[in-house]
Scaffold this motif. Structure first.
Motif, PDB file in Angstrom:
ATOM      1  N   SER A 197     -17.008   5.137  10.182  1.00  0.00           N
ATOM      2  CA  SER A 197     -16.754   6.039   9.064  1.00  0.00           C
ATOM      3  C   SER A 197     -16.402   7.411   9.596  1.00  0.00           C
ATOM      4  O   SER A 197     -17.017   7.901  10.548  1.00  0.00           O
ATOM      5  CB  SER A 197     -17.994   6.130   8.161  1.00  0.00           C
ATOM      6  N   ARG A 198     -15.409   8.033   8.995  1.00  0.00           N
ATOM      7  CA  ARG A 198     -14.990   9.366   9.427  1.00  0.00           C
ATOM      8  C   ARG A 198     -15.889  10.457   8.833  1.00  0.00           C
ATOM      9  O   ARG A 198     -15.896  11.576   9.327  1.00  0.00           O
ATOM     10  CB  ARG A 198     -13.536   9.627   8.994  1.00  0.00           C
ATOM     11  N   TYR A 199     -16.615  10.111   7.770  1.00  0.00           N
ATOM     12  CA  TYR A 199     -17.466  11.095   7.109  1.00  0.00           C
ATOM     13  C   TYR A 199     -18.840  10.487   6.847  1.00  0.00           C
ATOM     14  O   TYR A 199     -18.953   9.284   6.597  1.00  0.00           O
ATOM     15  CB  TYR A 199     -16.841  11.539   5.775  1.00  0.00           C
ATOM     16  N   PRO A 200     -19.893  11.301   6.869  1.00  0.00           N
ATOM     17  CA  PRO A 200     -21.230  10.782   6.564  1.00  0.00           C
ATOM     18  C   PRO A 200     -21.363  10.460   5.084  1.00  0.00           C
ATOM     19  O   PRO A 200     -20.582  10.938   4.260  1.00  0.00           O
ATOM     20  CB  PRO A 200     -22.154  11.941   6.978  1.00  0.00           C
ATOM     21  N   ILE A 201     -22.379   9.679   4.749  1.00  0.00           N
ATOM     22  CA  ILE A 201     -22.592   9.286   3.360  1.00  0.00           C
ATOM     23  C   ILE A 201     -22.858  10.503   2.479  1.00  0.00           C
ATOM     24  O   ILE A 201     -22.628  10.468   1.266  1.00  0.00           O
ATOM     25  CB  ILE A 201     -23.756   8.270   3.264  1.00  0.00           C
ATOM     26  N   THR A 202     -23.332  11.591   3.066  1.00  0.00           N
ATOM     27  CA  THR A 202     -23.577  12.813   2.303  1.00  0.00           C
ATOM     28  C   THR A 202     -22.280  13.432   1.790  1.00  0.00           C
ATOM     29  O   THR A 202     -22.313  14.333   0.948  1.00  0.00           O
ATOM     30  CB  THR A 202     -24.329  13.843   3.166  1.00  0.00           C
ATOM     31  N   LYS A 203     -21.144  12.956   2.293  1.00  0.00           N
ATOM     32  CA  LYS A 203     -19.830  13.432   1.850  1.00  0.00           C
ATOM     33  C   LYS A 203     -19.108  12.378   1.017  1.00  0.00           C
ATOM     34  O   LYS A 203     -17.891  12.453   0.835  1.00  0.00           O
ATOM     35  CB  LYS A 203     -18.965  13.803   3.059  1.00  0.00           C
TER      36      LYS A 203
END
Length: 329
Positions: A197-203
Motif C-alpha cells: 500500500s502506498r498510504y497507511p489506513i489512516t489515509k
C-alpha cells in the motif's frame, strides 16, 4: 467435510508448531495473493464481485507547457485540441481544482459515514499490483474504516478505529491463510502494513484523498510551479457528470513522485471519485506514445463507486465483535 478438515487441521497444527509456522511465514504471507480454496470460508464464497469500472477516455493532449493558437502545431507536431465551452487552463484550472475539492470536504463534514466500492491499483515493491476491489465502510468521527476484499485478496478483512486496539489495525486474511493464522494486529505505519500500500489506513477514504490533492494544488499555486493543468467540463465517470482535471508536471525536481495526474470530480458532491497518478519514465521510453507512456508509468489508480452517503452505519459496523466479521474466528 468441513468437520473432518477441522479435525485434521487441529491434529496437524499443535500450538507449538502453529507458532513456529506463523513466525516464519508472516512476512511472506501477509497481503500476498491466495486464490480461495475449495474449503474457504462460506462468507468469502458468498461475495459477488461488482462489474469492472470503465476507464475514462481522455480527449485532451498536453502542449508541453506552451499555449499555441488553436490549429497551430505543437512541438510534437500535433494540433492543439479546440477547447470546449467552460474549459479552464493554467492557474485557473489549478485553483478551480482546489476550490471544488475544498467544497467537497465541507460537504463530507456534514456526513457522519458512508459506504462505497473502492477499487485500487498501486505501484509498490517494484511492481504494479493487480486491481483490487474492496467493500468499504468509513466513519469520520472517530475515524474508522472497515474493508473486505472481493477481488484480489478475496475474503480479507481490515478494521481500524482511531483510539482503539492500541492504535493498531486488525487484519484477518482470506482463504486458507485466514484459517491457519490468527487476526493480525499491525502498526498502520509499520513496514509490514505498508508492503502493498502506498498510504497507511489512516489515509483511507474519499476525504483523505481530497485533502491530499488539495495539498498538491496549494503547493502548485503557492510556489508558482510550472504545472500545466486543464479542466474539462461535462465529462462522465460511472454514469456521473464530472469535471475532469488533467495536470502535467514540469520535471522531477518540482514533482518527484508525479509526472501526470487525472482527477474526476463529481458535479453534485464535488468529491474525487476517480484518480490516477503517473510517475516519471525510465530510460527507453522517450519515443513511446502518450498511451504507452501512461501504461508504463501508472503508479496509482483509485475509484469510488456505489457511494451511499445515507448508510446510517451502526457502532457494530466498526467492531471486531461483529458476528458478520471473522476477526474472532
Amino acid at each position: 467435510m468441513m468437520r473432518m478438515l477441522k479435525i485434521r487441521s487441529e491434529h496437524h497444527f499443535s500450538n507449538m508448531l502453529a507458532s513456529a509456522i506463523f513466525s516464519a511465514a508472516i512476512g511472506i504471507l501477509y497481503f500476498s495473493y491466495d486464490p480461495s480454496p475449495a474449503d474457504a470460508d462460506p462468507n468469502d464464497m458468498a461475495i459477488v464481485a461488482p462489474k469492472p469500472v470503465s476507464i475514462p477516455v481522455i480527449a485532451y493532449k498536453p502542449t508541453e507547457l506552451s499555449q499555441p493558437q488553436l490549429g497551430e502545431k505543437t512541438k510534437t507536431g500535433e494540433k492543439q485540441v479546440p477547447q470546449q465551452n467552460g474549459t479552464l487552463t493554467g492557474r485557473m484550472a489549478l485553483l478551480m481544482n482546489m476550490l471544488l475539492l475544498e467544497k467537497g470536504c465541507r460537504y463530507l463534514e456534514t456526513i457522519p459515514d458512508y459506504t462505497a466500492t473502492f477499487s485500487k491499483q498501486e505501484y509498490v515493491g517494484g511492481a504494479l499490483t493487480e486491481n483490487q476491489v474492496i467493500n468499504l465502510k468509513c466513519r469520520h468521527k472517530p475515524f474508522s474504516v472497515y474493508m473486505k476484499w472481493v477481488v484480489g485478496d478475496k475474503g480479507q478483512e481490515l478494521l481500524y478505529v482511531d483510539g482503539q486496539n492500541e492504535e493498531k489495525m486488525l487484519v484477518k486474511m482470506g482463504g486458507l491463510k485466514g484459517r491457519l493464522m490468527p487476526t493480525l494486529k499491525l502498526d498502520p505505519h509499520g513496514s509490514l502494513a505498508m508492503q502493498e500500500s502506498r498510504y497507511p489506513i489512516t489515509k483511507a477514504g474519499i476525504k483523505a484523498l481530497a485533502e491530499t490533492i488539495i495539498d498538491f494544488r496549494k503547493k502548485d499555486l503557492d510556489e508558482n510551479l510550472n504545472t500545466e493543468c486543464v479542466m474539462l467540463p461535462n465529462q462522465k465517470f460511472d454514469g456521473k457528470d464530472c469535471y475532469c482535471f488533467i495536470a502535467h508536471f514540469a520535471n522531477a525536481k518540482e514533482s518527484p513522485s508525479y509526472r501526470k495526474s487525472v482527477i474526476y470530480i463529481d458535479h453534485k458532491t464535488c468529491l474525487p471519485i476517480f484518480v490516477r497518478g503517473f510517475g516519471w519514465p525510465e530510460d527507453g521510453l522517450a519515443s513511446a506514445s502518450a498511451e504507452e507512456l501512461d501504461e508504463k508509468t501508472l503508479i496509482e489508480s483509485y475509484s469510488f463507486t456505489d457511494i451511499n452517503m445515507k448508510s446510517e452505519l451502526a457502532t457494530t459496523d466498526f467492531s471486531d465483535k461483529n458476528s458478520d466479521y471473522r476477526f474472532r474466528r
